[in-house]
Design a protein around this motif. Sequence first.
Motif, PDB file in Angstrom:
ATOM      1  N   TYR A 332      11.804  -0.608  -9.782  1.00 42.57           N
ATOM      2  CA  TYR A 332      11.021   0.526  -9.657  1.00 42.57           C
ATOM      3  C   TYR A 332      11.943   1.755  -9.771  1.00 42.57           C
ATOM      4  CZ  TYR A 332       6.979   3.191  -8.191  1.00 42.57           C
ATOM      5  OH  TYR A 332       5.889   4.275  -7.932  1.00 42.57           O
ATOM      6  N   ALA A 370       7.225  -2.784  -5.303  1.00 43.37           N
ATOM      7  CA  ALA A 370       7.389  -1.371  -4.519  1.00 43.37           C
ATOM      8  C   ALA A 370       7.120  -1.932  -3.093  1.00 43.37           C
ATOM      9  CB  ALA A 370       6.282  -0.459  -4.838  1.00 43.37           C
ATOM     10  N   THR A 372       4.497  -2.920   0.169  1.00 41.24           N
ATOM     11  CA  THR A 372       3.220  -2.804   0.277  1.00 41.24           C
ATOM     12  C   THR A 372       2.984  -3.455   1.504  1.00 41.24           C
ATOM     13  OG1 THR A 372       3.046  -4.892  -0.817  1.00 41.24           O
ATOM     14  CG2 THR A 372       2.763  -3.015  -2.312  1.00 41.24           C
ATOM     15  N   THR A 444      -4.581   0.534  -8.129  1.00 46.45           N
ATOM     16  CA  THR A 444      -3.568  -0.429  -7.523  1.00 46.45           C
ATOM     17  C   THR A 444      -4.181  -1.437  -6.919  1.00 46.45           C
ATOM     18  OG1 THR A 444      -1.697  -0.607  -6.173  1.00 46.45           O
ATOM     19  CG2 THR A 444      -3.374   0.681  -5.532  1.00 46.45           C
ATOM     20  N   MET A 448      -0.352   0.433  -0.616  1.00 47.92           N
ATOM     21  CA  MET A 448       1.003   0.989  -0.683  1.00 47.92           C
ATOM     22  C   MET A 448       1.448   1.830   0.615  1.00 47.92           C
ATOM     23  SD  MET A 448       1.890   0.364  -3.943  1.00 47.92           S
ATOM     24  CE  MET A 448       3.132   1.426  -4.360  1.00 47.92           C
ATOM     25  N   ASP A 454       4.269   8.233  -3.443  1.00 50.24           N
ATOM     26  CA  ASP A 454       4.676   7.031  -4.700  1.00 50.24           C
ATOM     27  C   ASP A 454       4.466   8.056  -5.836  1.00 50.24           C
ATOM     28  OD1 ASP A 454       4.986   4.153  -5.501  1.00 50.24           O
ATOM     29  OD2 ASP A 454       3.342   5.046  -6.735  1.00 50.24           O
ATOM     30  N   LEU A 477      -1.738  -0.746 -11.275  1.00 54.05           N
ATOM     31  CA  LEU A 477      -0.219  -0.867 -10.628  1.00 54.05           C
ATOM     32  C   LEU A 477      -0.288  -2.047  -9.681  1.00 54.05           C
ATOM     33  CD1 LEU A 477       2.515   0.024  -9.852  1.00 54.05           C
ATOM     34  CD2 LEU A 477       1.282   1.605  -8.146  1.00 54.05           C
ATOM     35  N   PRO A 479       2.202  -3.558  -7.690  1.00 51.50           N
ATOM     36  CA  PRO A 479       3.640  -3.365  -7.195  1.00 51.50           C
ATOM     37  C   PRO A 479       4.210  -4.594  -6.565  1.00 51.50           C
ATOM     38  CG  PRO A 479       1.690  -2.814  -5.854  1.00 51.50           C
ATOM     39  CD  PRO A 479       1.215  -3.299  -7.053  1.00 51.50           C
TER      40      PRO A 479
END
Length: 702
Positions: A332, A370, A372, A444, A448, A454, A477, A479
């Motif tokens: 990322y 990312a 989460t 997503t 997140m 983000d 997305l 993640p």
Amino acid sequence: MLRGRSLSVTSLSGLPRWEVEELPVEDLLLFEVAWEVTNKVGGIYTVIQTKAKTTADEWGDNYFLIGPYFEHNMKTQVERCEPINDAIRKAVDTMNKHGCQVHFGRWLIEGSPYVVLFDIGYSAWNLDRWKGDLWEACSVGIPYHDREANDMLIFGSLTAWFLKEVTDHVDGKHVIAQFHEWQAGTGLILSRARKLPIATIFTTHATLLGRYLCAANIDFYNHLDKFNIDKEAGERQIYHRYCMERASVHCAHVFTTVSEITAIEAEHMLKRKPDVVTPNGLSVKKFSAVHEFQNLHAMYKARIQDFVRGHFYGHLDFDLEKTLFLFIAGRYEFSNKGADIFLEALSRLNFLLRMHKSDVTVVVFFIMPAKTNNFNVETLKGQAVRKQLWDIAHSVKEKFGKKLYDALLRGEIPDMNNILDRDDVTIMKRAIFSTQRQSLPPVTTHNMIDDSTDPILSTIRRIGLFNSRTDRVKVILHPEFLSSTSPLLPMDYEEFVRGCHLGVFPSYYEPWGYTPAECTVMGIPSVTTNLSGFGCFMQEHVADPTAYGIYIVDRRFQSPDDSCNQLTQFLYGFCKQSRRQRIIQRNRTERLSDLLDWRYLGRYYQHARYLTLSRAFPDIFHMEPTSPPTTEGFKYPRPSSVPPSPSGSQVSSPQSSDVEDEEDEHYNEEEEAERDRLNIKSPLSLGRVPRGKKKLHGEYKN
């Protein structure tokens, strides 16, 4: 006096060919040192793992990998065994007797190479003494709070100690040691400071400062010669790491890097021009059936379609047979990996598709890990609704089939008004009502932690790609790295890539770029840039990369807006292709895989090894002045059977992917494939193979 064969450049059918030197591998020991041996952190792990079989086949029992010991990796990836080489065994025993823990075994990957693993924590009591050794060697001090740099010092000190013990008992054999990245560089510095009789190679896969500068959104490539290197490294509190990296570069007999673009960067950042460029390869496996990869594409595409049915339930007003799946994957790094320019291009692509009233839909996946805290409830619900509808459809189908079967046995044509009873109709109506949703499909799949800040989600909000019905471009997305055990999208990364139509990697900083290379090997077209090593490599070796499914965005010699427009045109042109054109393009893309095979690219490493031997032991190994392996002047030719790009003569508006164009009737797959195979074999022929005992996987004796 022992001499290897000197380099020679010959010509075959007018094309240059480089013949590999015949190294006397039975009289040499080769060590590769890297923090990612058995320890997956990034791309270096892929380099070493995929190259291991080719190197082990050439060097046999004289090839060893050195890395850090981690208990969980040792248990799952390494088979313990005793060294059969006397020098290695004595070195391991000596270090273990003096308070170290050195583990030896075979790494359970293709080629089964020997590995020597050092327990970093067990030797940490030596840290202060080794800091003093490094200061005496190169006047570089390491702050106590930088744990990673301290671990690298321990690792490097253990490596230098081990190599000293090996050279003390090597009995006339010469030692080559290749060190990957600054993490392993301390071992090289200390080995040279102690004047160990070894030939050294240092390989940088990306400069430390270059990665930091690009992440800061600096116009890096246009200011390469203007940076105050010491000041920039100091401001980022990595000056000591930079000094370790630069000292490693200047101490090595031979300095290599992975691409031409990184060579330019290294010359300015590290103040030494690389001696050899060693492109990264892959272990390419060919299917016995020529078009098996096309069958795999169809199979895995169907599984992605199942996920899309659930994710977009209630808004599934687009035809999945006219839907293209695009993806971007990797760390990322929003700007470095090109996610910023990709999202902007998707916004413009959405406008073009809507303006031309296209029936093509594009679903784009962002596979970038990312922070989460769990799966998105709405996403989980979508997959549950899809499964429930599937079960209901099967239940009704069975009842329908039984009644139809009974009627046909009686010789009757069933009354279609009576074949479904009221309960069946009620169940189906309830199923339809369950697919209704008031909200838009989520962008997503997870919740997140930093939703408001983000970068990807913030950009999606700015450009307004919210997966509405009118949008022809849909965004998802994900993640988290893909896994076959995931309840959402149960697919491994390789399966997912094979099921997609196009990988998009418009990176700003990408020393090599394994993601588009992996797409190429799997027969999936990809977008890359002329700032990635892979993109530069393909520009050099392929006359018309676009025709072979390699779209190269110019991010070096034009403005960001022009680069974004170029990427948009690439994506729009891809959307205009018919299904037949995409199949032709995938066939061509897959044929480029031979260019990325370690059996061909390993010759660059062979050249670097011979060069370092000639510099470390000039009285024993002689190398006549010549150029490194190259195919300069050779270009993988443009296909003659179709337009330069499969979409080159398409109409301006995208058409159905089911439409077959008459313009491709003169395309002959077998003729073009044979011509490509001949073109690839001529310039990349390996020539002579180094002498030495060849052993196959499973033939080693522990």
